[in-house]
Design a protein around this motif. Sequence first.
Motif, mmCIF file in Angstrom:
data_model
loop_
_atom_site.group_PDB
_atom_site.id
_atom_site.type_symbol
_atom_site.label_atom_id
_atom_site.label_comp_id
_atom_site.label_asym_id
_atom_site.label_seq_id
_atom_site.Cartn_x
_atom_site.Cartn_y
_atom_site.Cartn_z
ATOM 1 N N ALA A 28 29.803 58.528 34.818
ATOM 2 C CA ALA A 28 31.199 58.276 34.397
ATOM 3 C C ALA A 28 32.141 57.410 35.120
ATOM 4 N N GLN A 29 31.586 56.761 35.964
ATOM 5 C CA GLN A 29 32.218 55.883 36.839
ATOM 6 C C GLN A 29 32.019 54.265 36.648
ATOM 7 N N VAL A 30 32.769 53.488 37.065
ATOM 8 C CA VAL A 30 32.667 52.198 37.218
ATOM 9 C C VAL A 30 32.820 51.638 38.604
ATOM 10 N N LEU A 31 32.026 50.477 38.892
ATOM 11 C CA LEU A 31 32.304 49.924 40.254
ATOM 12 C C LEU A 31 33.201 49.134 40.138
ATOM 13 N N VAL A 32 34.406 48.707 40.931
ATOM 14 C CA VAL A 32 35.517 48.027 40.744
ATOM 15 C C VAL A 32 35.431 47.009 42.166
ATOM 16 N N GLY A 74 41.599 45.760 40.300
ATOM 17 C CA GLY A 74 40.601 44.816 40.572
ATOM 18 C C GLY A 74 39.848 44.523 39.370
ATOM 19 N N ARG A 75 38.618 44.080 39.396
ATOM 20 C CA ARG A 75 37.642 43.743 38.312
ATOM 21 C C ARG A 75 36.348 44.282 38.209
ATOM 22 N N VAL A 76 36.010 44.824 37.132
ATOM 23 C CA VAL A 76 34.655 45.709 36.966
ATOM 24 C C VAL A 76 33.492 45.026 37.231
ATOM 25 N N GLU A 77 32.844 45.712 38.089
ATOM 26 C CA GLU A 77 31.552 44.751 38.658
ATOM 27 C C GLU A 77 30.395 45.463 37.822
ATOM 28 N N ALA A 78 30.394 46.659 37.766
ATOM 29 C CA ALA A 78 29.276 47.168 37.137
ATOM 30 C C ALA A 78 29.853 48.796 36.571
ATOM 31 N N SER A 81 26.077 54.873 33.519
ATOM 32 C CA SER A 81 25.304 54.833 32.185
ATOM 33 C C SER A 81 25.940 55.709 31.009
ATOM 34 N N GLY A 82 27.014 56.387 31.318
ATOM 35 C CA GLY A 82 27.954 56.836 30.217
ATOM 36 C C GLY A 82 29.255 56.339 30.024
ATOM 37 N N VAL A 83 29.334 55.011 30.276
ATOM 38 C CA VAL A 83 30.702 54.454 30.256
ATOM 39 C C VAL A 83 30.489 53.505 29.098
ATOM 40 N N THR A 84 31.503 53.711 28.292
ATOM 41 C CA THR A 84 31.378 52.850 27.097
ATOM 42 C C THR A 84 32.694 52.165 27.067
ATOM 43 N N ARG A 85 34.005 52.604 27.616
ATOM 44 C CA ARG A 85 35.241 51.924 27.257
ATOM 45 C C ARG A 85 35.430 50.690 28.028
ATOM 46 N N PHE A 86 34.641 50.473 29.092
ATOM 47 C CA PHE A 86 34.633 49.281 29.989
ATOM 48 C C PHE A 86 33.630 48.508 30.119
ATOM 49 N N LYS A 87 33.767 47.195 30.578
ATOM 50 C CA LYS A 87 32.540 46.329 30.859
ATOM 51 C C LYS A 87 32.498 45.381 31.905
ATOM 52 N N TYR A 107 34.902 47.235 47.798
ATOM 53 C CA TYR A 107 34.503 48.037 46.449
ATOM 54 C C TYR A 107 34.721 49.386 46.353
ATOM 55 N N VAL A 108 34.949 50.016 45.222
ATOM 56 C CA VAL A 108 35.051 51.295 45.223
ATOM 57 C C VAL A 108 34.673 51.918 43.842
#
Length: 317
Positions: A28-32, A74-78, A81-87, A107-108
């Motif tokens: 449920a996270q994104v790499l920024v 920042g900008r989403v890098e990845a 598996s459960g994330v659908t709202r961001f790309k 990165y965080v």
Amino acid sequence: MKAFLLERYGPPEVLQLAEVERPAPAAAQVLVKVLGVSVNPADWRSMRAKPFFSRATLGLLRPKHRIPGVDVAGRVEAVGSGVTRFKPGDEVYANLLDHGSGGFAEYVSVPVEVMAVKPANLSFEEAAAVPMAGITALQGLRHHGEIQAGQRVLINGASGGIGTFAVQIAKSYGSEVTGVTSTRNIDLVGSLGADHVLDYTTTDFFASGRRYDLILDTIGNLSVRDLRGALTEGGKAAVVGFTSVAKLISVSLRGGKDVAMVSAHVATTDLEFLSNLIEAGKVHPHIDRRYAFTEIRAAITYLEQGHARGKVVVGAP
């Protein structure tokens, strides 16, 4: 990746720039990729473990979280598996106070519930200035204060990080806003839209007998008695800062429903609300100083001195 590490409690000088492993986002996270951060009182307080009892959550003998920093843009890098709202490629901003910090890095990993799409009309540095201060102002005014059009609203500390947002947010609701600040910041607070500006160095604003429907105390240097005495019947005061543990305890024990200590907890819905105000031109972060990433220690030192006018931001690593 590069990151500033906090291995022991102390002044900003204890932060060490080092190479660490890049984090991987959970489901449920994104790499920024961090392109802007801001510094907050929460950063230096956690670095110094002040007040002392905060070690119960920060870590008794040494910091539990090695990389400080709570406000990022920042900008989403990845994506997890459960994330659908961001790309990947999305431009976002977030606050990590409730999720282990980690913003002073290249990165965080960011939980999706504390992030939103960055306002299109802000740079990354400007966007990083928003989450902590903007949400604290918003929640103090709206969630506790239940702000409404036509109310008389007093903002104590109107030229600080939280205060500059509070003046603008209160005006967006159609309130009559009085800002309290020092002599050198009178013009700044007026430029933010305040209807009245009081200089606390020359004016005792409690002695005037004027009453307010809502008071937002961003400094925490006012007594419960004075706050309550300056409220209209049914009015509310939200205290979102403190100058001493004694003041914090006083509000906690003696405040009640009308005078309350408010701790902000950032959520996507509130960030999106602020984004709408920002993109509509009703709110804009006021930036006092900008620092390079390698100057984070100097940025925190400046903020800790207590004279910042608005926000202090740091560029990309």
